[in-house]
Write a protein that holds these residues in place. Structure first.
Motif, PDB file in Angstrom:
ATOM      1  N   MET A  27       0.167  22.191  -6.162  1.00  0.00           N
ATOM      2  CA  MET A  27      -0.696  22.065  -5.448  1.00  0.00           C
ATOM      3  C   MET A  27      -0.723  22.697  -3.911  1.00  0.00           C
ATOM      4  SD  MET A  27      -2.422  18.134  -6.338  1.00  0.00           S
ATOM      5  CE  MET A  27      -0.659  17.361  -6.124  1.00  0.00           C
ATOM      6  N   ASN A  28      -1.755  22.776  -3.144  1.00  0.00           N
ATOM      7  CA  ASN A  28      -1.370  23.310  -1.914  1.00  0.00           C
ATOM      8  C   ASN A  28      -1.444  22.208  -0.805  1.00  0.00           C
ATOM      9  OD1 ASN A  28      -1.640  24.704   0.668  1.00  0.00           O
ATOM     10  ND2 ASN A  28      -3.460  25.650   0.135  1.00  0.00           N
ATOM     11  N   PRO A  29      -0.242  21.981   0.094  1.00  0.00           N
ATOM     12  CA  PRO A  29      -0.188  20.893   0.778  1.00  0.00           C
ATOM     13  C   PRO A  29      -1.636  20.973   2.006  1.00  0.00           C
ATOM     14  CG  PRO A  29       1.765  22.112   0.703  1.00  0.00           C
ATOM     15  CD  PRO A  29       1.122  22.846  -0.111  1.00  0.00           C
ATOM     16  N   ASP A  30      -1.979  22.385   2.313  1.00  0.00           N
ATOM     17  CA  ASP A  30      -3.025  22.239   3.329  1.00  0.00           C
ATOM     18  C   ASP A  30      -4.389  21.775   2.808  1.00  0.00           C
ATOM     19  OD1 ASP A  30      -1.278  23.546   4.985  1.00  0.00           O
ATOM     20  OD2 ASP A  30      -1.827  25.491   4.298  1.00  0.00           O
ATOM     21  N   THR A  31      -4.506  21.470   1.567  1.00  0.00           N
ATOM     22  CA  THR A  31      -5.608  20.716   0.951  1.00  0.00           C
ATOM     23  C   THR A  31      -5.524  19.450   0.521  1.00  0.00           C
ATOM     24  OG1 THR A  31      -5.230  21.481  -1.367  1.00  0.00           O
ATOM     25  CG2 THR A  31      -6.123  23.161  -0.012  1.00  0.00           C
ATOM     26  N   ILE A  32      -4.363  18.776   0.631  1.00  0.00           N
ATOM     27  CA  ILE A  32      -4.137  17.457   0.191  1.00  0.00           C
ATOM     28  C   ILE A  32      -4.602  16.444   1.109  1.00  0.00           C
ATOM     29  CG2 ILE A  32      -2.364  15.502  -0.347  1.00  0.00           C
ATOM     30  CD1 ILE A  32      -2.768  17.687  -2.437  1.00  0.00           C
ATOM     31  N   PRO A  33      -5.747  15.558   0.744  1.00  0.00           N
ATOM     32  CA  PRO A  33      -6.225  14.609   1.574  1.00  0.00           C
ATOM     33  C   PRO A  33      -5.368  13.307   1.792  1.00  0.00           C
ATOM     34  CG  PRO A  33      -7.355  14.393  -0.455  1.00  0.00           C
ATOM     35  CD  PRO A  33      -6.276  15.548  -0.566  1.00  0.00           C
ATOM     36  N   LEU A  34      -5.658  12.728   2.906  1.00  0.00           N
ATOM     37  CA  LEU A  34      -4.740  11.246   3.075  1.00  0.00           C
ATOM     38  C   LEU A  34      -5.161  10.292   2.032  1.00  0.00           C
ATOM     39  CD1 LEU A  34      -2.863   9.566   4.604  1.00  0.00           C
ATOM     40  CD2 LEU A  34      -4.419   9.288   6.491  1.00  0.00           C
ATOM     41  N   THR A  35      -4.487  10.013   0.834  1.00  0.00           N
ATOM     42  CA  THR A  35      -4.958   9.007  -0.090  1.00  0.00           C
ATOM     43  C   THR A  35      -3.942   8.011  -0.219  1.00  0.00           C
ATOM     44  OG1 THR A  35      -5.662  11.220  -1.078  1.00  0.00           O
ATOM     45  CG2 THR A  35      -5.679   9.124  -2.495  1.00  0.00           C
ATOM     46  N   PHE A  36      -4.717   6.796  -0.496  1.00  0.00           N
ATOM     47  CA  PHE A  36      -3.719   5.581  -0.737  1.00  0.00           C
ATOM     48  C   PHE A  36      -4.043   5.210  -2.192  1.00  0.00           C
ATOM     49  CE2 PHE A  36      -5.157   5.644   3.723  1.00  0.00           C
ATOM     50  CZ  PHE A  36      -3.970   5.572   4.595  1.00  0.00           C
ATOM     51  N   PHE A  37      -3.010   4.232  -2.584  1.00  0.00           N
ATOM     52  CA  PHE A  37      -3.279   3.327  -3.678  1.00  0.00           C
ATOM     53  C   PHE A  37      -2.346   2.235  -3.494  1.00  0.00           C
ATOM     54  CE2 PHE A  37       0.516   6.083  -4.575  1.00  0.00           C
ATOM     55  CZ  PHE A  37       1.611   5.148  -5.058  1.00  0.00           C
ATOM     56  N   ARG A  38      -2.596   1.236  -4.492  1.00  0.00           N
ATOM     57  CA  ARG A  38      -1.919  -0.139  -3.980  1.00  0.00           C
ATOM     58  C   ARG A  38      -0.824  -0.372  -5.352  1.00  0.00           C
ATOM     59  NH1 ARG A  38      -4.800  -4.121  -1.051  1.00  0.00           N
ATOM     60  NH2 ARG A  38      -3.238  -5.559  -1.624  1.00  0.00           N
ATOM     61  N   LYS A  39       0.173  -1.098  -5.116  1.00  0.00           N
ATOM     62  CA  LYS A  39       0.929  -1.764  -5.963  1.00  0.00           C
ATOM     63  C   LYS A  39       0.951  -3.308  -5.794  1.00  0.00           C
ATOM     64  CE  LYS A  39       4.884   0.133  -6.741  1.00  0.00           C
ATOM     65  NZ  LYS A  39       6.045   0.994  -7.017  1.00  0.00           N
ATOM     66  N   ALA A  40       1.222  -3.801  -7.011  1.00  0.00           N
ATOM     67  CA  ALA A  40       1.473  -5.328  -7.021  1.00  0.00           C
ATOM     68  C   ALA A  40       2.541  -5.823  -6.224  1.00  0.00           C
ATOM     69  CB  ALA A  40       1.382  -5.983  -8.527  1.00  0.00           C
ATOM     70  N   SER A  41       2.371  -6.826  -5.281  1.00  0.00           N
ATOM     71  CA  SER A  41       3.796  -7.221  -4.542  1.00  0.00           C
ATOM     72  C   SER A  41       4.614  -7.957  -5.746  1.00  0.00           C
ATOM     73  CB  SER A  41       3.364  -8.186  -3.538  1.00  0.00           C
ATOM     74  OG  SER A  41       2.671  -9.365  -3.989  1.00  0.00           O
ATOM     75  N   GLY A  42       4.195  -8.375  -6.677  1.00  0.00           N
ATOM     76  CA  GLY A  42       4.997  -8.737  -7.871  1.00  0.00           C
ATOM     77  C   GLY A  42       5.923  -7.964  -8.247  1.00  0.00           C
ATOM     78  N   SER A  43       5.617  -6.613  -8.006  1.00  0.00           N
ATOM     79  CA  SER A  43       6.735  -5.402  -8.256  1.00  0.00           C
ATOM     80  C   SER A  43       7.875  -5.392  -7.417  1.00  0.00           C
ATOM     81  CB  SER A  43       5.844  -3.915  -8.483  1.00  0.00           C
ATOM     82  OG  SER A  43       5.720  -3.737  -7.016  1.00  0.00           O
ATOM     83  N   ILE A  44       7.757  -6.245  -6.435  1.00  0.00           N
ATOM     84  CA  ILE A  44       9.065  -6.085  -5.532  1.00  0.00           C
ATOM     85  C   ILE A  44      10.375  -6.683  -5.996  1.00  0.00           C
ATOM     86  CG2 ILE A  44      10.104  -6.998  -3.051  1.00  0.00           C
ATOM     87  CD1 ILE A  44       7.229  -6.461  -2.060  1.00  0.00           C
TER      88      ILE A  44
ATOM     89  N   VAL B   8       0.855  -1.144  -0.109  1.00  0.00           N
ATOM     90  CA  VAL B   8      -0.184   0.035  -0.102  1.00  0.00           C
ATOM     91  C   VAL B   8       0.902   1.319  -0.009  1.00  0.00           C
ATOM     92  CG1 VAL B   8      -1.920   1.220   1.179  1.00  0.00           C
ATOM     93  CG2 VAL B   8      -1.586  -1.145   1.333  1.00  0.00           C
ATOM     94  N   ALA B   9       0.606   2.229  -0.564  1.00  0.00           N
ATOM     95  CA  ALA B   9       1.305   3.458  -0.913  1.00  0.00           C
ATOM     96  C   ALA B   9       0.515   4.772  -0.403  1.00  0.00           C
ATOM     97  CB  ALA B   9       2.191   3.702  -2.095  1.00  0.00           C
ATOM     98  N   GLN B  10       1.018   5.707   0.004  1.00  0.00           N
ATOM     99  CA  GLN B  10       0.672   7.131   0.176  1.00  0.00           C
ATOM    100  C   GLN B  10       0.880   8.005  -1.056  1.00  0.00           C
ATOM    101  OE1 GLN B  10       1.962   7.161   4.591  1.00  0.00           O
ATOM    102  NE2 GLN B  10       0.451   8.676   4.346  1.00  0.00           N
ATOM    103  N   MET B  11      -0.129   8.692  -1.234  1.00  0.00           N
ATOM    104  CA  MET B  11      -0.022   9.492  -2.553  1.00  0.00           C
ATOM    105  C   MET B  11       0.382  11.014  -2.200  1.00  0.00           C
ATOM    106  SD  MET B  11      -2.466  10.269  -5.732  1.00  0.00           S
ATOM    107  CE  MET B  11      -3.843  10.912  -4.938  1.00  0.00           C
ATOM    108  N   THR B  12       1.016  11.643  -2.792  1.00  0.00           N
ATOM    109  CA  THR B  12       1.421  13.057  -2.473  1.00  0.00           C
ATOM    110  C   THR B  12       1.512  13.392  -0.991  1.00  0.00           C
ATOM    111  OG1 THR B  12      -0.768  13.739  -2.941  1.00  0.00           O
ATOM    112  CG2 THR B  12       0.630  14.000  -4.594  1.00  0.00           C
ATOM    113  N   ASN B  13       2.413  12.803  -0.224  1.00  0.00           N
ATOM    114  CA  ASN B  13       2.520  13.040   1.307  1.00  0.00           C
ATOM    115  C   ASN B  13       3.791  13.669   1.694  1.00  0.00           C
ATOM    116  OD1 ASN B  13       1.367  12.135   3.756  1.00  0.00           O
ATOM    117  ND2 ASN B  13       3.170  10.903   4.067  1.00  0.00           N
ATOM    118  N   PHE B  14       4.554  14.334   0.862  1.00  0.00           N
ATOM    119  CA  PHE B  14       5.494  15.456   1.537  1.00  0.00           C
ATOM    120  C   PHE B  14       5.097  16.921   0.782  1.00  0.00           C
ATOM    121  CE2 PHE B  14       7.746  11.577   2.258  1.00  0.00           C
ATOM    122  CZ  PHE B  14       8.937  11.950   3.202  1.00  0.00           C
ATOM    123  N   ALA B  15       5.320  17.752   1.646  1.00  0.00           N
ATOM    124  CA  ALA B  15       4.485  19.066   1.316  1.00  0.00           C
ATOM    125  C   ALA B  15       5.565  19.620   0.006  1.00  0.00           C
ATOM    126  CB  ALA B  15       4.828  19.981   2.353  1.00  0.00           C
ATOM    127  N   SER B  16       7.023  19.301   0.186  1.00  0.00           N
ATOM    128  CA  SER B  16       7.667  19.823  -1.135  1.00  0.00           C
ATOM    129  C   SER B  16       7.416  19.197  -2.418  1.00  0.00           C
ATOM    130  CB  SER B  16       8.959  19.606  -0.832  1.00  0.00           C
ATOM    131  OG  SER B  16       9.422  18.068  -0.661  1.00  0.00           O
TER     132      SER B  16
END
Length: 312
Positions: free
Chosen positions: A83-100, A68-76
């Motif tokens: 975009m504005n960091p103050d307006t960014i929601p906590l958002t997730f996406f998935r990656k296939a574990s076959g990518s490891i 599981v990964a977080q999207m756009t989670n660093f202000a920089s």
């Protein structure tokens, strides 16, 4: 004291000051190893070691597992995307574990991909099964997080952006290099999470360099949100976002405004034509190096070295 766990094809190891000590365990998965902590601790005090450089290291996180990964989670990074960091929601996406893949494995760019990007990230490795609805607080975080790993969220931008979804663009084989070490932390060490600095170089050129203090959503808040709807298990991997410095960057605002008025096919054609001139995207033979550590070296997740290869 941190414990740095390594993995090869036939064994688990603990990296000690005198070399790598083999763990006497029947564990074949990360989840199983995490339940055999006495064996890991015994190896840490073992006298019989081998030179770490002689080991062919694999990812210390075994698949299959949830990634599981977080999207756009660093202000920089958010600001760089326009975009504005103050307006960014906590958002997730998935990656296939076959990518490891392992910390020195080649990163393979599929033949149809043109814009290959990098994202150094800290991976949280879950210590135990976490059912939906589990309450996680700052005081109990260390009960649920076993340790940390260096990860690189490789991304095919020309697949990601037009489709407006991340799963395919980030899930090709070798698109999640992990390691070299799974660094097990105690509660006091985990409290230094914000002191960790993420760095990435391409062919020796610094591209990313930022501490976790720039992170918008820290692990406690992230896991609180994730466990409201997602079951997690021991050995699962949570990527926590990347700082500024990726090859992809937002176009200047006037250009972005004008392009928004164009039909999607025309907009993306023009956008990718411009991106193709960007020399920061990964090229065949590029060496990517990534590290995560505190500035004083007390916590050090190791250095990942991977080379980009184009599929033929």
């Amino acid at each position: 004291m941190t414990l740095s766990v390594l993995r090869t094809a036939d064994a688990w190891w603990v990296d000690t000051p005198t070399g790598a000590a083999r763990v006497d365990t029947e564990a074949t998965t990360t989840a199983q190893l995490l339940t055999d902590r006495p064996a890991v601790e015994a190896a840490a005090s073992s006298k019989g070691t081998v030179n770490v450089a002689t080991l062919s290291l694999l990812s210390p996180i075994t698949a299959p597992c949830r990634v599981v990964a977080q999207m756009t989670n660093f202000a920089s990074h958010v600001k760089d995307a326009g975009m504005n960091p103050d307006t960014i929601p906590l958002t997730f996406f998935r990656k296939a574990s076959g990518s490891i893949s392992g910390p020195t494995d080649d990163v393979i760019r599929p033949a149809h991909v043109r814009l290959l990007d990098y994202e150094v990230e800290i991976g949280l490795v879950l210590a135990r099964d976490i059912p939906v609805g589990t309450e996680i607080t700052a005081d109990t975080l260390a009960d649920h997080v076993a340790g940390l790993v260096v990860t690189n969220d490789i991304s095919a931008r020309d697949i990601q952006l037009p489709k407006t979804q991340f799963y395919e663009a980030k899930s090709y084989p070798t698109f999640t290099p992990v390691g070299p070490a799974l660094v097990l932390l105690d509660g006091d060490e985990l409290k230094r999470f914000t002191d960790l600095r993420l760095r990435l170089w391409v062919n020796g050129e610094p591209r990313q360099n930022m501490t976790v203090a720039d992170m918008i959503y820290q692990p406690t808040e992230t896991l609180q949100a994730l466990t409201r709807f997602q079951r997690l298990d021991a050995g699962d991997l949570l990527l926590t976002g990347t700082p500024v410095g990726t090859a992809l960057s937002a176009p200047p605002k006037p250009i972005a405004t004008l392009s928004s008025l164009l039909p999607p096919a025309v907009k993306w054609k023009l956008f990718f034509a411009g991106q193709a001139k960007n020399p920061n995207y990964l090229q065949d033979g590029d060496l990517i190096e990534a590290t995560v550590a505190t500035d004083d070296g007390t916590i050090d997740l190791g250095r990942q070295r991977t080379v980009v290869r184009y599929a033929r």
